[in-house]
Design a protein around this motif. Structure first.
Motif, PDB file in Angstrom:
ATOM      1  N   LYS A   1       7.535  16.003  32.719  1.00  0.00           N
ATOM      2  CA  LYS A   1       8.475  17.116  32.883  1.00  0.00           C
ATOM      3  C   LYS A   1       9.769  16.851  32.123  1.00  0.00           C
ATOM      4  CE  LYS A   1      10.613  19.957  36.485  1.00  0.00           C
ATOM      5  NZ  LYS A   1      10.783  20.130  37.952  1.00  0.00           N
ATOM      6  N   GLU A   2      10.252  15.624  32.199  1.00  0.00           N
ATOM      7  CA  GLU A   2      11.484  15.257  31.493  1.00  0.00           C
ATOM      8  C   GLU A   2      11.301  15.372  29.978  1.00  0.00           C
ATOM      9  OE1 GLU A   2      12.650  11.145  31.582  1.00  0.00           O
ATOM     10  OE2 GLU A   2      14.708  11.722  32.074  1.00  0.00           O
ATOM     11  N   GLU A   3      10.125  14.948  29.491  1.00  0.00           N
ATOM     12  CA  GLU A   3       9.841  15.027  28.060  1.00  0.00           C
ATOM     13  C   GLU A   3       9.748  16.479  27.600  1.00  0.00           C
ATOM     14  OE1 GLU A   3       6.436  13.516  24.876  1.00  0.00           O
ATOM     15  OE2 GLU A   3       6.375  12.855  26.960  1.00  0.00           O
ATOM     16  N   LYS A   4       9.122  17.337  28.400  1.00  0.00           N
ATOM     17  CA  LYS A   4       9.009  18.749  28.059  1.00  0.00           C
ATOM     18  C   LYS A   4      10.385  19.407  27.982  1.00  0.00           C
ATOM     19  CE  LYS A   4       6.570  22.971  29.398  1.00  0.00           C
ATOM     20  NZ  LYS A   4       7.748  23.849  29.254  1.00  0.00           N
ATOM     21  N   GLN A   5      11.263  19.083  28.939  1.00  0.00           N
ATOM     22  CA  GLN A   5      12.608  19.640  28.916  1.00  0.00           C
ATOM     23  C   GLN A   5      13.380  19.184  27.682  1.00  0.00           C
ATOM     24  OE1 GLN A   5      14.189  18.331  32.676  1.00  0.00           O
ATOM     25  NE2 GLN A   5      13.376  20.093  33.817  1.00  0.00           N
ATOM     26  N   SER A   6      13.155  17.933  27.304  1.00  0.00           N
ATOM     27  CA  SER A   6      13.834  17.401  26.123  1.00  0.00           C
ATOM     28  C   SER A   6      13.382  18.119  24.853  1.00  0.00           C
ATOM     29  CB  SER A   6      13.566  15.894  26.016  1.00  0.00           C
ATOM     30  OG  SER A   6      14.138  15.379  24.837  1.00  0.00           O
ATOM     31  N   ILE A   7      12.060  18.361  24.750  1.00  0.00           N
ATOM     32  CA  ILE A   7      11.518  19.045  23.577  1.00  0.00           C
ATOM     33  C   ILE A   7      11.999  20.496  23.533  1.00  0.00           C
ATOM     34  CG2 ILE A   7       9.387  19.893  22.503  1.00  0.00           C
ATOM     35  CD1 ILE A   7       8.041  17.335  23.476  1.00  0.00           C
ATOM     36  N   ASP A   8      11.996  21.162  24.715  1.00  0.00           N
ATOM     37  CA  ASP A   8      12.477  22.550  24.767  1.00  0.00           C
ATOM     38  C   ASP A   8      13.935  22.648  24.344  1.00  0.00           C
ATOM     39  OD1 ASP A   8      10.032  23.369  25.611  1.00  0.00           O
ATOM     40  OD2 ASP A   8      10.547  23.460  27.744  1.00  0.00           O
ATOM     41  N   LYS A   9      14.723  21.671  24.772  1.00  0.00           N
ATOM     42  CA  LYS A   9      16.135  21.665  24.396  1.00  0.00           C
ATOM     43  C   LYS A   9      16.311  21.461  22.898  1.00  0.00           C
ATOM     44  CE  LYS A   9      20.506  19.496  25.734  1.00  0.00           C
ATOM     45  NZ  LYS A   9      21.143  18.425  26.575  1.00  0.00           N
ATOM     46  N   PHE A  10      15.462  20.600  22.338  1.00  0.00           N
ATOM     47  CA  PHE A  10      15.532  20.339  20.892  1.00  0.00           C
ATOM     48  C   PHE A  10      15.109  21.565  20.085  1.00  0.00           C
ATOM     49  CE2 PHE A  10      13.314  19.018  17.016  1.00  0.00           C
ATOM     50  CZ  PHE A  10      14.342  18.357  16.358  1.00  0.00           C
ATOM     51  N   VAL A  11      14.010  22.211  20.504  1.00  0.00           N
ATOM     52  CA  VAL A  11      13.495  23.373  19.782  1.00  0.00           C
ATOM     53  C   VAL A  11      14.462  24.542  19.872  1.00  0.00           C
ATOM     54  CG1 VAL A  11      11.647  25.101  19.755  1.00  0.00           C
ATOM     55  CG2 VAL A  11      11.084  22.682  20.027  1.00  0.00           C
ATOM     56  N   LYS A  12      15.169  24.646  20.976  1.00  0.00           N
ATOM     57  CA  LYS A  12      16.087  25.767  21.174  1.00  0.00           C
ATOM     58  C   LYS A  12      17.203  25.771  20.134  1.00  0.00           C
ATOM     59  CE  LYS A  12      18.283  28.267  24.945  1.00  0.00           C
ATOM     60  NZ  LYS A  12      18.650  28.240  26.377  1.00  0.00           N
ATOM     61  N   LYS A  13      17.520  24.568  19.604  1.00  0.00           N
ATOM     62  CA  LYS A  13      18.540  24.488  18.561  1.00  0.00           C
ATOM     63  C   LYS A  13      18.124  25.243  17.313  1.00  0.00           C
ATOM     64  CE  LYS A  13      20.188  19.916  19.967  1.00  0.00           C
ATOM     65  NZ  LYS A  13      20.371  18.505  19.519  1.00  0.00           N
ATOM     66  N   PHE A  14      16.806  25.309  17.052  1.00  0.00           N
ATOM     67  CA  PHE A  14      16.288  25.926  15.833  1.00  0.00           C
ATOM     68  C   PHE A  14      15.559  27.231  16.104  1.00  0.00           C
ATOM     69  CE2 PHE A  14      16.312  21.335  15.527  1.00  0.00           C
ATOM     70  CZ  PHE A  14      17.069  21.125  14.387  1.00  0.00           C
TER      71      PHE A  14
END
Length: 348
Positions: free
Chosen positions: A38-51
Motif C-alpha cells: 500500500k505504501e509503495e502504491k501511494q508513492s507511485i501514485d504521488k510520483f505519477v501525479k506530478k506528470f
C-alpha cells in the motif's frame, strides 16, 4: 513445579509452540507485505501525479498562471502545441501569457502569433479581431496586415480586404496581383452582375494578371458559357493542364487547337494518333502518348500542385497557397499512374 517441567518436556507441547510461532511469523509477514504494498502504491501514485495530464480546465489555467513558469517557456509550449495541431491548448496558453506580459513589443508579438493560430484553426472572425488589436499596438506590422487581408478574403469581405491592401501598399508592398485576385473574386460573387458582365470584367482583369484566365475558364465551364476559339487560344495552357486533361470535347474540342502542349495532351488522352514532338515534351505526356500508340491503355496521369515559394505540395489546385498565402505561385506537376477504369456513380 515438577509437573510443569514434565508438561514442557511433552513433545505435543513443543509441536503446539512451533505452530504458534510459525503462525505469528506468517501473520506478521502477511500484514507487513500488505502495508508495504500500500505504501509503495501511494508513492507511485504521488510520483505519477506530478506528470499527469490535467483534464480540468480550471486546474489547467491555474497551472499556466503559475508565476514561476517563464514567459519564454509558455510561448515555446504554445508554439509546440500549434505545430502539433492542438490549437485549443495553444490558444489557451497564448491567452494566459498575454495576461502576464507587460512590454508593448512582446504583447504585439503574442497577438500576432495568436491571430495566426486562430487563422490556422479556422476561426477567421476571431483571427481578424486579434490582428486588428495587434495593429492598434503596431500599425506597420506587415505580417498582421497580410493575414488580415487573407482572413477578410476568406470571409468574403472583399471591400475590407482591399482597404487593408491600401495600407500594405503605403508600406511599399507590391499588391497588384492580390488586388486583381480580390477584384476577380468580388466580381464572381457579385449577384448584381449578369454572367456576360462578369466575363467582361474578368477579361479586363486577366489582361494585367494572366493567371486569372484560368479562373475565367473555370467560371465559363461551371456556368455553361460557350468558349470561343479566339479566347481559348490565349489561355496559359501550362497552368491549365489538369483542366484540359478532363475537359469534355462537347464543351470544347481541344483537337482544333494547334498549341504543341494541347496537342500533347490530346495524344496522351488517346484522342489523336501519336506524333513525335518537334520540341521537348513533358515526360509523362510523351510516355502516355507512346503507350497509347502501341495499344496500352492501362496507364493514366495524376497531378500535384507545388508552391514554388514555400515548396509545399498539395493534391488540389490553388490560386493562393494554403501554407504561405502567396498568390500565383502554383506549378503543376504530372505523374504516371495505373489507370482506374472504375466509374463513379453520383447519387445526387
Amino acid at each position: 513445579m515438577d509437573n510443569f517441567f514434565i508438561a514442557y518436556r511433552d513433545p505435543l507441547f513443543g509441536v503446539i509452540i512451533l505452530f504458534a510461532i510459525v503462525f505469528v511469523i506468517s501473520f506478521s509477514n502477511y500484514w507487513w507485505g500488505v502495508f508495504k504494498s500500500k505504501e509503495e502504491k501511494q508513492s507511485i501514485d504521488k510520483f505519477v501525479k506530478k506528470f499527469e495530464i490535467v483534464t480540468d480546465e480550471n486546474e489547467y489555467k491555474k497551472l499556466l498562471e503559475d508565476a514561476s513558469i517563464p514567459l519564454e517557456s509558455l510561448a515555446l509550449l504554445a508554439h509546440a502545441y500549434g505545430k502539433g495541431g492542438d490549437y485549443e491548448k495553444a490558444i489557451n496558453i497564448y491567452l494566459v501569457t498575454l495576461k502576464r506580459v507587460k512590454g508593448k513589443d512582446e504583447k504585439q508579438y503574442l497577438l500576432s502569433t495568436l491571430g495566426k493560430t486562430y487563422f490556422k484553426a479556422g476561426f477567421l472572425r476571431r483571427s481578424s479581431e486579434v490582428f486588428l488589436e495587434s495593429l492598434h499596438l503596431h500599425p506597420r506590422n506587415e505580417e498582421s496586415l497580410k493575414y488580415l487581408t487573407v482572413a477578410y478574403e476568406q470571409l468574403q469581405e472583399y471591400t475590407k480586404a482591399e482597404e487593408v491592401l491600401d495600407s500594405l501598399e503605403e508600406l511599399g508592398a507590391k499588391v497588384g496581383v492580390q488586388r486583381a485576385y480580390l477584384k476577380a473574386l468580388s466580381t464572381i460573387k457579385d449577384s448584381r452582375l449578369k454572367e456576360g458582365e462578369k466575363v467582361e470584367k474578368l477579361l479586363e482583369l486577366s489582361a494585367t494578371a494572366p493567371f486569372l484566365k484560368r479562373k475565367l475558364f473555370e467560371f465559363m465551364l461551371e456556368n455553361g458559357i460557350k468558349i470561343e476559339q479566339n479566347f481559348f487560344e490565349t489561355l496559359p495552357f501550362r497552368g491549365m493542364m489538369d483542366l484540359l486533361w478532363y475537359v469534355d470535347f462537347r464543351v470544347y474540342d481541344i483537337l482544333t487547337c494547334k498549341d504543341p502542349l494541347v496537342q500533347q495532351i490530346a495524344m496522351a488522352r488517346g484522342l489523336t494518333p501519336y506524333v513525335e514532338p518537334k520540341s521537348e515534351a513533358l515526360f509523362a505526356l510523351d510516355v502516355l502518348g507512346k503507350l497509347h500508340s502501341v495499344g496500352y491503355t492501362n496507364a493514366s496521369i495524376s497531378f500535384e500542385y507545388l508552391c514554388f515559394e514555400c515548396k509545399h505540395v498539395f493534391p488540389i489546385h490553388f490560386y493562393r497557397c494554403p501554407h504561405c498565402q502567396s498568390i500565383d505561385t502554383v506549378t503543376i506537376q504530372t505523374n504516371l499512374i495505373k489507370a482506374d477504369h472504375e466509374e463513379n456513380i453520383s447519387f445526387l
